[in-house]
Design a protein around this motif. Structure first.
Motif, PDB file in Angstrom:
ATOM      1  N   PRO A 191       5.085  83.004 -52.737  1.00  0.00           N
ATOM      2  CA  PRO A 191       5.295  81.566 -52.942  1.00  0.00           C
ATOM      3  C   PRO A 191       6.049  80.921 -51.773  1.00  0.00           C
ATOM      4  O   PRO A 191       6.653  81.608 -50.955  1.00  0.00           O
ATOM      5  N   VAL A 192       5.957  79.604 -51.728  1.00  0.00           N
ATOM      6  CA  VAL A 192       6.698  78.841 -50.723  1.00  0.00           C
ATOM      7  C   VAL A 192       7.550  77.810 -51.456  1.00  0.00           C
ATOM      8  O   VAL A 192       7.026  76.996 -52.221  1.00  0.00           O
ATOM      9  N   ASP A 193       8.849  77.876 -51.230  1.00  0.00           N
ATOM     10  CA  ASP A 193       9.738  76.907 -51.856  1.00  0.00           C
ATOM     11  C   ASP A 193       9.618  75.563 -51.146  1.00  0.00           C
ATOM     12  O   ASP A 193       9.572  75.504 -49.916  1.00  0.00           O
ATOM     13  N   THR A 213       4.763  75.842 -53.469  1.00  0.00           N
ATOM     14  CA  THR A 213       4.546  76.164 -54.881  1.00  0.00           C
ATOM     15  C   THR A 213       5.629  75.673 -55.832  1.00  0.00           C
ATOM     16  O   THR A 213       5.427  75.701 -57.036  1.00  0.00           O
ATOM     17  N   ASN A 214       6.777  75.263 -55.321  1.00  0.00           N
ATOM     18  CA  ASN A 214       7.828  74.823 -56.240  1.00  0.00           C
ATOM     19  C   ASN A 214       8.754  73.842 -55.545  1.00  0.00           C
ATOM     20  O   ASN A 214       8.755  73.739 -54.318  1.00  0.00           O
ATOM     21  N   GLY A 231       0.621  71.037 -59.923  1.00  0.00           N
ATOM     22  CA  GLY A 231       0.780  72.486 -59.891  1.00  0.00           C
ATOM     23  C   GLY A 231       2.039  72.962 -59.205  1.00  0.00           C
ATOM     24  O   GLY A 231       2.202  74.164 -58.984  1.00  0.00           O
ATOM     25  N   CYS A 232       2.924  72.033 -58.855  1.00  0.00           N
ATOM     26  CA  CYS A 232       4.174  72.430 -58.209  1.00  0.00           C
ATOM     27  C   CYS A 232       5.210  72.702 -59.294  1.00  0.00           C
ATOM     28  O   CYS A 232       5.544  71.820 -60.089  1.00  0.00           O
ATOM     29  N   ARG A 233       5.702  73.922 -59.332  1.00  0.00           N
ATOM     30  CA  ARG A 233       6.685  74.270 -60.356  1.00  0.00           C
ATOM     31  C   ARG A 233       8.001  73.545 -60.082  1.00  0.00           C
ATOM     32  O   ARG A 233       8.365  73.304 -58.932  1.00  0.00           O
ATOM     33  N   ILE A 234       8.726  73.259 -61.149  1.00  0.00           N
ATOM     34  CA  ILE A 234      10.005  72.557 -61.025  1.00  0.00           C
ATOM     35  C   ILE A 234      11.140  73.534 -61.302  1.00  0.00           C
ATOM     36  O   ILE A 234      11.164  74.186 -62.338  1.00  0.00           O
TER      37      ILE A 234
END
Lengths: 573, 573
Positions: A191-193, A213-214, A231-234
């Motif tokens: 993933p990429v923050d 991704t987040n 689709g970006c996680r929080i």
């Protein structure tokens, strides 16, 4: 694996059996009374079976070990061993650390040190590789991390992500060096923050298109929904500087909770010691109305899934035996913490003192060219100055023009009420680069304060109203190998040594908190307004990405103009 | 990536914009009116923007492309291109295929063929590497796949998992060869599909301890909950042979739905053509009371997460532009299917005919030693036989002892009402191994049927009441390079050629269905009871893992004894 299967089937006794527990099942969203068996560092099953050691949970709730999905451990100012001693008793067993500050000083040496820490400590430290070192191209920091520098680290199972991609304008401009780093992470299926506060619409589409991704920078309902639907996680953040839970917790629903986790981002030692860590986040989330089992899921399984932490985040066969016993699902008062099947903390303390791996190249990181009496001299031929205006509770500044009084053509703070002298000294390669400017709103008089914590390059920032005191404070920071020093009338009045990269210490966190308290009190007594955070505000004076006017070792930088500008307002910009 | 960012930001026109869509957002669990932009095979963002092509969805629902989390494509009896032509119009854009049957015949050649198919076709075929080839150590199949054989395939991004670990007794016994395969998958951070019907308690703990991550064999509430709470994801199965949705759909809750997906496991061409594929599964799930958006999530994002399908399972920036337009969320009638941004099917048909990659080593897989008139002779000196008793609608058999009439010391089915002769002929290495036995309950008279589909080794099974007919049927199967043939009075009465590994054909699925219908009708006319599936039941007669008595090319096998036993009941076992 053979032994593990034998323990699970019941052919051999398990190592530890926790009985009389209320197990929080983050897969079902339920709680059930059960016994939990552990061996070889993993959970091997549920239900009673023969065990070498039996732990009676006495009706306590058993949660998976808590996970901070994104933290800069540097904000605690203590080394990983001291940090682990603080957070393990609060139930934290895993953190995803983004060592953005350490790597800005020590580069890949910092990564090696943290991987060694992760191996040595019962706190599982997973790394997000800093993606923006240096933070800007016109800074003097300690290291440059390109995709090629990060590549060898991507294979390590403890390296789980690419760290927060703060340079979002660069991403939107398709900066090849950034795209290389994003491609590296994609190739490694990691993933990429993200980090793009306020980004919405097409720009957010473009930013996320690259594989981010987040995000933990979400503070409004609009941002929350815009990110979730894309689709970006929080990561709901509860940092010492940004409290987003009250705004975000009400937005979490059964339909979207699978995309949410919690993080602390930055958390000071004082808060870790008194309020807690992820246990405090759980308390707050539940107090704000979140279903307790959902809150636990965000703090465990969801964080593990978001950051790809294999075998973490749940109490289930084959998962790492990280777990926490708590009194109830409201206070989340931690009775005991287990890491890989071993009890490592109970009743507020770790059970053994922890040891950092050798600090090696993280020590002696302050390398300054010699300073002289006139290092901070600021000639202002025109008598007009471009001044940085600092505001309470804000990291943004304004540019102001002031008529200033000079002595022998040089700016003298003591003759200009309300103005201080500010300097930034390059300290990584002893280049002697020194930027000198003027700060309004800080109010310090008859004293000078110097610090080696200055985001993101961590040069030395010093502020005062007297060159000799400024010199004394800086020299003390240099002598300590990094830290914070306050000088007055040529004497050192207060100090905190931070010899690890100029950012951290191996001393007890209680010592750090006491020293910081003393420094804060002193600076307020010497005129810093009570609504200005005396150290935090200085630490951001040298970060030339936050508007409007900042000071670097290369001089005064207008973020508005995206260029250097002279302090003398008589000189054309 | 540069172009992708430019399209997303709006600096360049996107390739396709779908307007007037009701977008099903599997992240939020919501539906919203929006426009969806695609380019370079991925979604680039939401909302109106300049586009080379605009598609008016006219209010249709836009779902992510549907995913079958676990399927054996071999059950359709057609090649991947024909399979794709069937399922794309039903909205399926990705399948996780476990080529257990193909690899039992062709080994790694089958894997290479499927990877080539995946590259060539708009249906994304992800592979779960078969973990149990051969299924048992005492079988004659076409290939042995050890961990070392699978290793080179693990790096391929289209290889997503280790296929279903059916040998659960072997796992519980810590069989080193199986543990090697499990370790291989763990090292590659890939999921492991489970297969352990009825496993509960300690044994389930042990099985899951080894890293097995999902199961599609769950048919009861007890199994469902036992697996969910242990972190094992559930693939709710709707196969042609096992309909688990009515039992399982009511168990799915908002708290556990994140651990569930759908799969078809085995689905015949007739059902794919008439009822559909994952669209039919959605219809059923919703009819059984599942929230429609939850059902879509199980069929898309959850499947992608469970099997680690990167960039699949959602309509969001950076995700692969696989999507489906459907009339509504009850009928799920598919209007159009897009794969990587291209419209590939509409109104029930694919828009271009699809082509398999070269079949190469999958052809001419039938290699039999020559048969003779007396190949199926069965001497029974004692006049007492150990007989396989077949039951309607069941794969389990019983062992029965019969007094039988012989001619010249040889068993003669025509003199023993209700009994047929059954033979299994090794057909991979022309070893000539032939097992001959007796089957009760099949009822076939004045005909013989032979098939090269016989789980899991796919030797040739033949059943009949006359050696000459049996020989004719087997020789016809051999001549076709695999398939099914029915002979009577020395003539071939019906047939289906399956020249691809003896399991599949490139002919149109409609042709396959017609041929199968003809064969089934004929066999029922020739005495097979109407409640016995004439081909399916034979296909499982040679699988020596399902109780109680089976026949292999090496002879009669008692699953109860876990050993070979003589057909002549006068010989001690």
């Amino acid at each position: 694996m053979k032994h593990r299967i034998a323990m699970a089937v019941g052919r051999e006794p398990v190592e530890t059996l926790i009985i009389n527990a209320k197990v929080v099942d983050v897969f079902s969203g339920l709680v059930r009374h059960d016994a939990v068996a552990m061996g070889e560092g993993v959970f091997v099953g549920f239900g009673h079976r023969e065990a070498r050691e039996v732990v009676d949970a006495q009706g306590a709730y058993l949660l998976p070990g808590l996970i901070d999905a994104h933290i800069h451990m540097e904000s605690s100012m203590v080394t990983p061993a001291r940090f682990a001693e603080m957070v393990l008793p609060h139930g934290t067993t895993s953190v995803v650390a983004d060592p953005h500050e350490l790597t800005n000083v020590c580069g890949t040496d910092a990564l090696q040190f943290l991987l060694a820490s992760s191996r040595a400590l019962p706190l599982h430290i997973f790394l997000a590789l800093p993606s923006c070192v240096p933070a800007t191209p016109f800074e003097d920091n300690g290291a440059v991390l390109e995709a090629g520098d990060l590549t060898p680290f991507m294979d390590d199972p403890r390296v789980v992500a690419l760290g927060e991609m703060m340079n979002y304008p660069g991403v939107l401009q398709a900066d090849p060096a950034l795209l290389d780093k994003l491609a590296l992470s994609r190739r490694n299926r990691k993933p990429v923050d993200g980090h793009a506060p306020g980004l919405l619409g097409n720009n957010l589409d473009a930013y996320l298109c690259t594989g981010i991704t987040n995000t933990h920078e979400c503070s409004t309902a609009e941002e929350f929904h815009a990110n979730i639907m894309r689709g970006c996680r929080i990561f709901l953040r509860d940092s010492s500087a940004a409290r987003n839970l009250p705004d975000l917790v009400p937005l979490v629903t059964p339909g979207n909770c699978h995309r949410c986790a919690f993080c602390c981002d930055d958390r000071h030692a004082s808060e870790l010691l008194t309020a807690g860590h992820m246990d405090e986040v759980l308390r707050k989330a539940v107090a704000l109305g979140m279903d307790p089992v959902t809150a636990v899921r965000l703090c465990t399984l969801n964080a593990a899934e978001a950051e790809g932490l294999q075998g973490k985040g749940a109490v289930a066969p084959g998962f790492d035996a990280d777990c926490v016993l708590v009194d109830d699902l409201a206070s989340f008062n931690v009775r005991a913490t287990f890491s890989r099947g071993r009890r490592v903390a109970a009743e507020g303390s770790v059970l053994t003192q922890l040891t950092d791996p050798p600090l090696g190249p993280l020590l002696n990181s302050v390398r300054m060219a010699p300073l002289h009496e006139n290092s901070f001299a600021l000639p202002l031929p025109s008598g007009k100055a471009r001044v940085i205006r600092l505001y309470p509770g804000s990291l943004t500044t304004d540019e102001e023009l002031h008529d200033v009084a000079c002595v022998a053509g040089l700016f003298d703070p003591r003759r200009n009420k309300g103005l201080c002298k500010l300097a930034v000294i390059e300290r990584h390669r002893a280049t002697g680069k020194t930027g000198v400017g003027i700060l309004a709103g800080y109010g310090l008089h008859h004293a000078a304060v110097a610090t080696s914590i200055s985001h993101d390059s961590h040069n030395i920032v010093v502020c005062g109203d007297d060159d000799a005191d400024m010199l004394a404070a800086v020299r003390r920071v240099d002598a300590m190998g990094g830290g914070i020093a306050v000088a007055g009338d040529g004497e050192i009045l207060a100090e905190l040594a931070l010899p690890v990269a100029g950012l951290m210490t191996q001393d007890a966190p209680q010592t750090v908190v006491r020293a910081l308290d003393a420094i804060h009190s002193l600076l307020h007594r010497q005129g810093v307004p009570n609504d200005v955070a005396p150290l935090m505000s200085l630490s951001f004076m040298a970060l030339p990405v936050i508007p409007a006017l900042k000071l670097t070792a290369r001089g005064l930088f207008s973020v508005t103009d995206w260029n250097f500008v002279p302090v003398d307002a008589g000189t054309p910009r």
